[in-house]
Each structure stands twice: as C-alpha cells, then as structure tokens.
Scaffold this motif. Sequence first.
Motif, PDB file in Angstrom:
ATOM      1  N   THR A   1       0.820  -1.219   0.000  1.00 25.80           N
ATOM      2  CA  THR A   1       0.000   0.000   0.000  1.00 25.80           C
ATOM      3  C   THR A   1       0.852   1.266   0.000  1.00 25.80           C
ATOM      4  O   THR A   1       0.307   2.368  -0.096  1.00 25.80           O
ATOM      5  CB  THR A   1      -0.931   0.052   1.230  1.00 25.80           C
TER       6      THR A   1
ATOM      7  N   VAL B   1      -6.333   1.578  -2.655  1.00 27.94           N
ATOM      8  CA  VAL B   1      -6.188   0.412  -1.777  1.00 27.94           C
ATOM      9  C   VAL B   1      -7.297  -0.592  -2.067  1.00 27.94           C
ATOM     10  O   VAL B   1      -7.067  -1.806  -2.081  1.00 27.94           O
ATOM     11  CB  VAL B   1      -6.187   0.838  -0.285  1.00 27.94           C
TER      12      VAL B   1
ATOM     13  N   HIS C   1      -1.427  -1.400   6.972  1.00 28.55           N
ATOM     14  CA  HIS C   1      -2.663  -0.707   6.595  1.00 28.55           C
ATOM     15  C   HIS C   1      -3.867  -1.490   7.109  1.00 28.55           C
ATOM     16  O   HIS C   1      -4.039  -2.674   6.822  1.00 28.55           O
ATOM     17  CB  HIS C   1      -2.730  -0.566   5.071  1.00 28.55           C
TER      18      HIS C   1
END
Length: 761
Positions: free
Chosen positions: A680, A688, A711
């Motif tokens: 990411t 994403v 993330h």
Amino acid sequence: MRHYDLRGSDHAAADGHDLIQVRGARENNLTGVSLDLPKRRLTVFTGVSGSGKSSLVFDTIAAESRRLINETYTAFVQNFMPSLNRPDVDALHNLSAAIIVDQERMGVNARSTVGTATDAHTMLRIMFSRIGVPHVGPPFAFSFNRAEGMCPACEGLGKVSDIDIDELVDRDRSLNDGAIKVPGFAVDTWYWQLMARSGLFDPDLKLKDYTPDQWEDFLHKPATKVKVGSNNLTFEGLVTKVRRLYLAKDRDSMQSQARAFADRAVKLTGCPACGGTRLNEAARSATINGRSITECSAMQINDLAAFVRGIENASVGPLLATLLETLDSLVEIGLGYLSLDRESGTLSGGEAQRVRMVRHLTSSLTDVTYVFDEPTAGLHPHDIQRMNGLLLRLRDKGNTVLVVEHKPETIAIADHVVDLGPGAGTAGGRICYAGDLDGLRASGTLTGRYLDHRVSLREKARRPTGWLSIEGATSHNLRDVSVEVPLGVLTVVTGVAGSGKSSLIHGYVAGRDGVIVADQSAIRGSRRSNPATYTGVLDPIRTAFAKANGVKPGLFSANSEGACPGCKGIGLVYTDLAMMAEVASVCEECEARRFTPKVLNYRLRGKNISEVLGMSVAEAGEFFTTGQAKTILDRLSAVGLGYVGLGQPLTTLSGGERQRLKLAINMAKSGTTYVLDEPTTGLHLADVDQLLELLDRLVDDGNTVIVIEHHQAVMAHADWIIDLGPGAGHDGGQVVFSGPAADLVETGTSLTAEHLRRYVG
C-alpha cells in the motif's frame, strides 16, 4: 521561453509574508497550478498516485528553495555543487529554506551506520576517549573509519569476504566430467584446457580424491609457468584466477551471468579478528561502567539510553546530555529497537526517513520549511500516532511543514489540506481542493469521499488448503518462533515496526520453491530501462511496427540501430563537468524523441514509436487492443500503474511503484506463493480497494498471498492474520496471534488488535 518572477518583495507584500505563493506551476503534469500555502502550519498534500503531489512539493517548492540557497554561495563553492535547473513555474514568493526528509534509502556504504548517520557514535567516541578505562587515546582511536581505531584485519568493515568453494566446483566430479562450475570454465574451453592439461592434476580423478597438496595447488597456486602441448603458459589456482577475473572488477560493469556468479561465489563472514565489531583490540579494551564502546554500539538504543543515564561524570556532563537527547529522540520516533552499529544500507525507506528526522528534532533552526514524503511508511497505527506528534512538534517550533501523505490518521492532523487530481498523469495536475479538513470531507473529491471509508471484515474467510511450516526461527530478534502459515488464502503479517515481520517472512518463506517476492527494492537497470523494456511489452510493440512497415524489429529499439546517434537513444545528453555533478540536457538532434528521423517516419495506426513510448500504460492499453501487448498492459493497469509512462525511466519510480511493477510481471504464474512487502506504500485510499481486488484475484486463481502490512484496510480484508510483537527489538520476536481476522478483533489483546477493533468498530 519560461517567465520567472521571483522577486518576492513588492509583488508579494500586498498579501503579507505569511503565505508561500505558487503561481503557474507546470512541472511534469501540473497544469499551471496557483495556490497559497500558510507558513508555520502543517499542510498535507493528498491525491492519487501520479496526481502531481511530488511535482508541486518536491520538484517546484523545495527545488526552487534549494536552487536559490545554492546561488548564495560563491562561484568557487558552486563549482563543487550540483547544477540545479529552475522549476517550470511563473512565480514563487516568500520561500524559506527547505529541508527535504524523504524515503531515499541511505547509501549502501558499508561504513555508514545508524550511529555515524546520527552523530551518536561520534559522541560515544568522545565520551570513551575522555573517561574510558584504560585511556586509549583521542576520539579517532575509537573510529572504525580511521586507521587509529579500525581492526587491521577487516579494515573497519567488521566482515571479510570469503569465497564459497562449493560454488566454484563440484567435488564429486573430475575435470573431464565438468567439475568446474565457474562461467567460462566448461569442458574444452581455453581456461579448462589450461587447468586440465597443466600436468599438475589427473583430469579423470574426482576433486574430492586430490591429495592436500594437489587441492592447495588447484585452488591457490600463484602464477606459475607450465607447458601445455608445445606452449609455455601461465597457470594459477582456480581461486586465484576467479579473484582476478571476477572479484577484482566493478560488479555493475559485469555481464548479468558473471554478476550472478560473483554474488553466489562470494560470501561475507564476520571478521574473526574483531568478532565483527570493526574496532582494533585497543579500542575494544576501554570500558565505562564495565561496558566497551562495541557493546554500547550493539545494544538496543532504548537500552543504551538507560545505560547512558547511569553514567555520572561531571567532566562529560554536557556531552552526556546531548547524546541522551539524540538517543531519546530515536526512541520517541519509534526506532528504539535499532542499534547504533546497524548498517544504514539495511534500513527500510521509512526507517531511513525517521533516522534523518532525528537531526531536525534537536536542531535550533526555526522558520524553515520541512518537506516529508509519506513519513508514515512502514509504521504500525500505534507508531503513526507518535510520528504525528513529531510533525506537530516541528510545526510548533515555528516551522512550515509540508507532508505528502495518504494515511487518514495524518491527514486528520493537518492545519491545511491540498488535494490534487482528479486522476493521475495527464488526468491530474490540478488543485481539486485546498482548505481545512471539514471542507475536504464535504468537497466531494475522491480523497474527501474516502477519508472515512472503512473496509469491513470478511463475512466468511477462505479456508486454508494446506500449511507452510516455520519451525524454530531465530533470525535477528525472533525468539525460536514456530508458526503455520496457511496456503491458498490471503494472510497479513503485522506488528509494530521492528517486531520481526520481515525477519520471519523474508528469512523463512522467501527462497522456498514457488515463492515469488515482490518488494520495494531498486530494479536493476540503467537510465535506458523503462516499463516497456522491463516488462517485455516493447517486444510485441516493435514486432507490430516492423510488420506494419515491412522492416526489421531492431529499428524500433532505442538500444539498437534505430537509436539517435547524438544521444545513443537516451533522449538526453549527459555531460560530465569534472568536479560538478553530471548535467543532462535534451538531445538537439532528436529533441528527446530517441530515434533517427528515418525510424520516426514509420507509423503504426498514425503513431510513430516515440509517440507510443510517450503514452501512459492506460493510453497504450486503448491503442493495443489484442495480443501479448494488451495482456501485459492490462496487468500493469490491474496493479494501479495505468498512469505510468511506457518510456519513463525506471529510476523515477517510487518503491511502491517498483513493487507493483514486479508484481505485474509475475501475475501470469499460478499455483504459487506471493510475498508482498507493504504494497500500500504510495497508494491513495481509493487505490487500496483496487489493490484488495487484485489480491483477491490472485488467491482465487489458486495462489497463496502473504502480505507484510500495517494498513488496517488490508488487515480487515485478510483471511488470516499473523501478529508479531508484543513490542519491537528484544521486546518483540514472538507470534502473539495467529488466526482469522475476526478472531483477532474479538479476542486479541495486542496493539494491532486494539487499533483494528477501533477501525472496524
């Protein structure tokens, strides 16, 4: 011709000096952007990858600040400095000195460590030279980069190179059976004949049956005259010859096969003379409170800070205070798990950026502009809170802080937000929003819509199809870790920075059969390399041009006969100005088109080869609608690289872009295991979601996907989570949870569990 108005006096006075004023910025894809940025505030720049954030912040504002500062030096001093071009902008007003703190990995110089990069090791040296017992000498006597202090055996590197003999030969074979595995030494080659017909060895005898003297001569005999047939020739042992032919040469100048062999054949081992500590015996003998300087350098920084606090000596009081301030800053910034003897080249991009931050946290300078490039890269949600505090501290000292960032936690602390877009490349380069956070939420921009977007936990996690066992892992800080990694699902490996994630996966999963690692490391290639050459999409493109025009495909390669002779197909002419940095200028012959006029006359559906290489991946995908080219271009778009130019030099790609490029190349393979390291990085919140779709597609095609990631959207989407911790360094190295993501949220007690619970709640 560009017009510059950089007077910044009468022109800007009307609006005051509390704003950085940008007027008509056109660097890269910027479309004449004009905006005002508040000084002594924290401004976050958002937008999808390729929207123009870096072009505005780094290539315009910071670049012009740097250039203007360089112009204040004398002409003599400027001779030693790189020549910086003016950015393409009409006017910039009220700039202050810019300090860029980016994610460039620190140089791979083996002599650079965390201690030397932060000056902490310098302070340690001074301290040991003053109060160490026995007294050894001045500070240089404790420096591994000076003759006075370095270990003479390894010259201060802590490592010695050793040749792996089993990479050179197969001891179970004879010379006639091809015992030598070195490139260029196959049976009947010139080098082989010199060895086999030297009269020193029986060519039918297996190497393992040589006498000790024969084995020594075979490997290490110095240059000696021997008679081969009617010729007097020079024989030298295999190791002696390999050192001369391969290891004495610059690695980057070697052919790929030779480079791969050199990488296999040479192994670095800890120096036996100094035990890998780099210092000579005298430097290692001095102690303070029972600890030597090498022991202090090897301690975790948070432990070293505690040790330094226990030193009571008025003669070094001010020095101790400064050293402690530096060590405490490293701990505060989330790097307390590192040691001062850690080589700078082994730090991740995020770690390197945070090490650079330390210098500025303790600086007395104020009213400067700090420019950060995704300072949260590589940080667990727990560590992001600490990073946010540091950014605010820099602002509160009276500085202007400009941050390029995607993480909502950091966007949330901004005084001012600038959102660029709406898309990437030619679809971006415009200001979509500038103002406060509430305004961004209500703006309707892509960033505003995704700011509070949450990925929910899977309703039904996929079931593993098998297990990959890791047993007794002890690399770095891992504490005898045994864990089963599920196959056929999406597994996310998480934990705070320094908890042991990379040590576990890169150390015990990467390297197994069928495992493909797509990471953020640099891609090998020269300034000629670009996505078209790296992915192989140039081959079907050249074939299509050749077929349409009835000529050879080689004409359409900028590395072959069709290349412009003026720039040899690069499009730029590089001039070496001796003491000054190399300067690039547009080739006057081809005007950066890279090919000869004859080649540029050949067309494919109205476009020449230079125009095609100037297309973005997305544009090329619309131009090539069938065949191998379309397949490769679709994969590049699928990994979120639709905005990248086909002919864009690979050296201009970010770490996240490099990783996704590697992933696109390997996507054709199925039934394998993919390891991704923070994919990411550099991705907008909206992108994403696209990445998660791609990971799902890989798993649904029968692959195993293992992602090292912080993330929370990726964690929530996982089938399985392996959480390491509970802390960093020697406080980590254990698996604190392994199971479905929903179970972690429901029952987990780790820092990851707390943050993920808050995220999905």
